[in-house]
Motif scaffolding. Structure first.
Motif, PDB file in Angstrom:
ATOM      1  N   ARG A  56     139.912 108.526  16.369  1.00  0.00           N
ATOM      2  CA  ARG A  56     139.801 108.276  14.925  1.00  0.00           C
ATOM      3  C   ARG A  56     138.559 107.445  14.575  1.00  0.00           C
ATOM      4  N   PRO A  57     138.224 106.404  15.340  1.00  0.00           N
ATOM      5  CA  PRO A  57     136.992 105.671  15.013  1.00  0.00           C
ATOM      6  C   PRO A  57     135.744 106.557  15.050  1.00  0.00           C
ATOM      7  N   ALA A  58     135.753 107.583  15.904  1.00  0.00           N
ATOM      8  CA  ALA A  58     134.624 108.519  15.951  1.00  0.00           C
ATOM      9  C   ALA A  58     134.522 109.293  14.641  1.00  0.00           C
ATOM     10  N   GLU A  59     135.662 109.743  14.131  1.00  0.00           N
ATOM     11  CA  GLU A  59     135.662 110.470  12.868  1.00  0.00           C
ATOM     12  C   GLU A  59     135.241 109.568  11.716  1.00  0.00           C
ATOM     13  N   ASN A  60     135.722 108.335  11.711  1.00  0.00           N
ATOM     14  CA  ASN A  60     135.344 107.386  10.664  1.00  0.00           C
ATOM     15  C   ASN A  60     133.845 107.127  10.672  1.00  0.00           C
ATOM     16  N   LEU A  61     133.288 106.925  11.853  1.00  0.00           N
ATOM     17  CA  LEU A  61     131.849 106.671  11.964  1.00  0.00           C
ATOM     18  C   LEU A  61     131.054 107.844  11.408  1.00  0.00           C
ATOM     19  N   ALA A  62     131.433 109.058  11.807  1.00  0.00           N
ATOM     20  CA  ALA A  62     130.700 110.238  11.357  1.00  0.00           C
ATOM     21  C   ALA A  62     130.856 110.473   9.861  1.00  0.00           C
ATOM     22  N   ASN A  63     132.026 110.131   9.309  1.00  0.00           N
ATOM     23  CA  ASN A  63     132.269 110.368   7.884  1.00  0.00           C
ATOM     24  C   ASN A  63     131.593 109.352   6.979  1.00  0.00           C
ATOM     25  N   PHE A  64     131.441 108.116   7.429  1.00  0.00           N
ATOM     26  CA  PHE A  64     130.981 107.058   6.535  1.00  0.00           C
ATOM     27  C   PHE A  64     129.595 106.491   6.854  1.00  0.00           C
ATOM     28  N   MET A  65     129.085 106.712   8.046  1.00  0.00           N
ATOM     29  CA  MET A  65     127.797 106.137   8.421  1.00  0.00           C
ATOM     30  C   MET A  65     126.750 107.234   8.582  1.00  0.00           C
ATOM     31  N   LYS A  66     125.533 106.921   8.193  1.00  0.00           N
ATOM     32  CA  LYS A  66     124.418 107.856   8.270  1.00  0.00           C
ATOM     33  C   LYS A  66     123.220 107.157   8.917  1.00  0.00           C
ATOM     34  N   LYS A  67     122.183 107.907   9.131  1.00  0.00           N
ATOM     35  CA  LYS A  67     120.950 107.365   9.687  1.00  0.00           C
ATOM     36  C   LYS A  67     120.511 106.149   8.873  1.00  0.00           C
ATOM     37  N   GLY A  68     120.207 105.043   9.561  1.00  0.00           N
ATOM     38  CA  GLY A  68     119.746 103.831   8.900  1.00  0.00           C
ATOM     39  C   GLY A  68     120.840 102.824   8.604  1.00  0.00           C
ATOM     40  N   SER A  69     122.107 103.219   8.723  1.00  0.00           N
ATOM     41  CA  SER A  69     123.213 102.305   8.446  1.00  0.00           C
ATOM     42  C   SER A  69     123.292 101.221   9.518  1.00  0.00           C
ATOM     43  N   MET A  70     123.532  99.982   9.079  1.00  0.00           N
ATOM     44  CA  MET A  70     123.687  98.888  10.028  1.00  0.00           C
ATOM     45  C   MET A  70     125.143  98.814  10.472  1.00  0.00           C
ATOM     46  N   ILE A  71     125.336  98.756  11.789  1.00  0.00           N
ATOM     47  CA  ILE A  71     126.682  98.708  12.348  1.00  0.00           C
ATOM     48  C   ILE A  71     126.747  97.670  13.460  1.00  0.00           C
ATOM     49  N   GLY A  72     127.948  97.236  13.750  1.00  0.00           N
ATOM     50  CA  GLY A  72     128.219  96.390  14.904  1.00  0.00           C
ATOM     51  C   GLY A  72     129.057  97.184  15.889  1.00  0.00           C
ATOM     52  N   VAL A  73     128.721  97.097  17.160  1.00  0.00           N
ATOM     53  CA  VAL A  73     129.417  97.849  18.199  1.00  0.00           C
ATOM     54  C   VAL A  73     129.989  96.867  19.208  1.00  0.00           C
ATOM     55  N   ASP A  74     131.259  97.047  19.541  1.00  0.00           N
ATOM     56  CA  ASP A  74     131.917  96.258  20.579  1.00  0.00           C
ATOM     57  C   ASP A  74     132.432  97.240  21.616  1.00  0.00           C
ATOM     58  N   GLY A  75     132.022  97.066  22.874  1.00  0.00           N
ATOM     59  CA  GLY A  75     132.436  98.017  23.896  1.00  0.00           C
ATOM     60  C   GLY A  75     132.058  97.572  25.285  1.00  0.00           C
ATOM     61  N   ARG A  76     131.790  98.570  26.132  1.00  0.00           N
ATOM     62  CA  ARG A  76     131.460  98.302  27.535  1.00  0.00           C
ATOM     63  C   ARG A  76     130.398  99.278  28.005  1.00  0.00           C
ATOM     64  N   ILE A  77     129.670  98.897  29.040  1.00  0.00           N
ATOM     65  CA  ILE A  77     128.656  99.760  29.650  1.00  0.00           C
ATOM     66  C   ILE A  77     129.344 100.699  30.625  1.00  0.00           C
ATOM     67  N   GLN A  78     128.932 101.958  30.600  1.00  0.00           N
ATOM     68  CA  GLN A  78     129.472 102.930  31.550  1.00  0.00           C
ATOM     69  C   GLN A  78     128.335 103.793  32.072  1.00  0.00           C
ATOM     70  N   THR A  79     128.345 104.061  33.354  1.00  0.00           N
ATOM     71  CA  THR A  79     127.367 104.940  33.978  1.00  0.00           C
ATOM     72  C   THR A  79     128.102 106.140  34.548  1.00  0.00           C
ATOM     73  N   ARG A  80     127.585 107.318  34.276  1.00  0.00           N
ATOM     74  CA  ARG A  80     128.161 108.546  34.826  1.00  0.00           C
ATOM     75  C   ARG A  80     127.032 109.419  35.354  1.00  0.00           C
ATOM     76  N   SER A  81     127.398 110.389  36.146  1.00  0.00           N
ATOM     77  CA  SER A  81     126.379 111.273  36.711  1.00  0.00           C
ATOM     78  C   SER A  81     126.916 112.692  36.787  1.00  0.00           C
ATOM     79  N   PHE A  82     125.984 113.630  36.824  1.00  0.00           N
ATOM     80  CA  PHE A  82     126.325 115.039  36.977  1.00  0.00           C
ATOM     81  C   PHE A  82     125.116 115.744  37.583  1.00  0.00           C
ATOM     82  N   ASP A  83     125.337 116.971  38.061  1.00  0.00           N
ATOM     83  CA  ASP A  83     124.246 117.766  38.616  1.00  0.00           C
ATOM     84  C   ASP A  83     123.609 118.553  37.486  1.00  0.00           C
ATOM     85  N   GLY A  84     122.308 118.375  37.311  1.00  0.00           N
ATOM     86  CA  GLY A  84     121.569 119.066  36.270  1.00  0.00           C
ATOM     87  C   GLY A  84     121.354 120.524  36.599  1.00  0.00           C
ATOM     88  N   GLN A  85     120.746 121.257  35.657  1.00  0.00           N
ATOM     89  CA  GLN A  85     120.508 122.687  35.848  1.00  0.00           C
ATOM     90  C   GLN A  85     119.554 122.954  37.007  1.00  0.00           C
TER      91      GLN A  85
END
Length: 163
Positions: A56-85
């Motif tokens: 739901r927060p993803a939908e809210n962000l996409a519905n109400f925020m646009k390029k240039g909007s100031m936001i605060g983000v609280d979260g964590r760092i994550q690293t992932r990997s995959f095999d490229g083409q």
């Protein structure tokens, strides 16, 4: 161990909202965060940080925020990997946001760019319940205010205090 990230910045583009095959919303976005110092030419630089938020927060962000909007983000760092083409291993480091706060109203957004709904984040359609009576206590006249100051000391013991 601790993995916590708090960022304040502006969206570099509109959030990219998608849905998984199971119907779970996910939004990818990038925010520009100013560095607290200037370079040798006296110019301020910024870091462009990739982020992702789910449900739901993803939908809210996409519905109400646009390029240039100031936001605060609280979260964590994550690293992932995959095999490229090309068969090489690709590593991606991003912030997985637990919450996003909208830090400005539409009127305070930079000229020509979208804005948010205030610091509370998501606000549903305010006209939705327009014809229903409002039974909230805080909209009634202040007949019996328990916090009204009569100018008299209150009787409270030390045992009643939480500290």
């Amino acid at each position: 161990m601790l993995n916590r990230v708090v960022l304040v910045g502006r969206l570099t583009r509109d959030p990219d909202l998608r849905y998984t095959p199971n119907g779970v919303a996910v939004a990818n976005f990038t925010i520009a965060v100013n560095r607290p110092f200037s370079n040798q030419q006296g110019e301020r630089e910024a870091d462009f940080i990739n982020c992702v938020i789910w449900r739901r927060p993803a939908e809210n962000l996409a519905n109400f925020m646009k390029k240039g909007s100031m936001i605060g983000v609280d979260g964590r760092i994550q690293t992932r990997s995959f095999d490229g083409q090309d068969g090489k291993r690709v590593f991606i480091t991003e912030v997985v946001a637990d919450s996003v706060q909208f830090l400005e109203t539409r009127g305070n957004a930079p000229q020509g760019q979208g804005g948010g709904q205030g610091s509370s984040g998501y606000r549903p359609n305010q006209n939705q319940n327009q014809n229903q009576p409002n039974n909230n206590d805080y909209n009634r006249p202040n007949e019996e205010d328990p916090f009204r100051d009569n100018g008299e000391p209150i009787d409270i013991s030390d045992d009643d205090l939480p500290f």
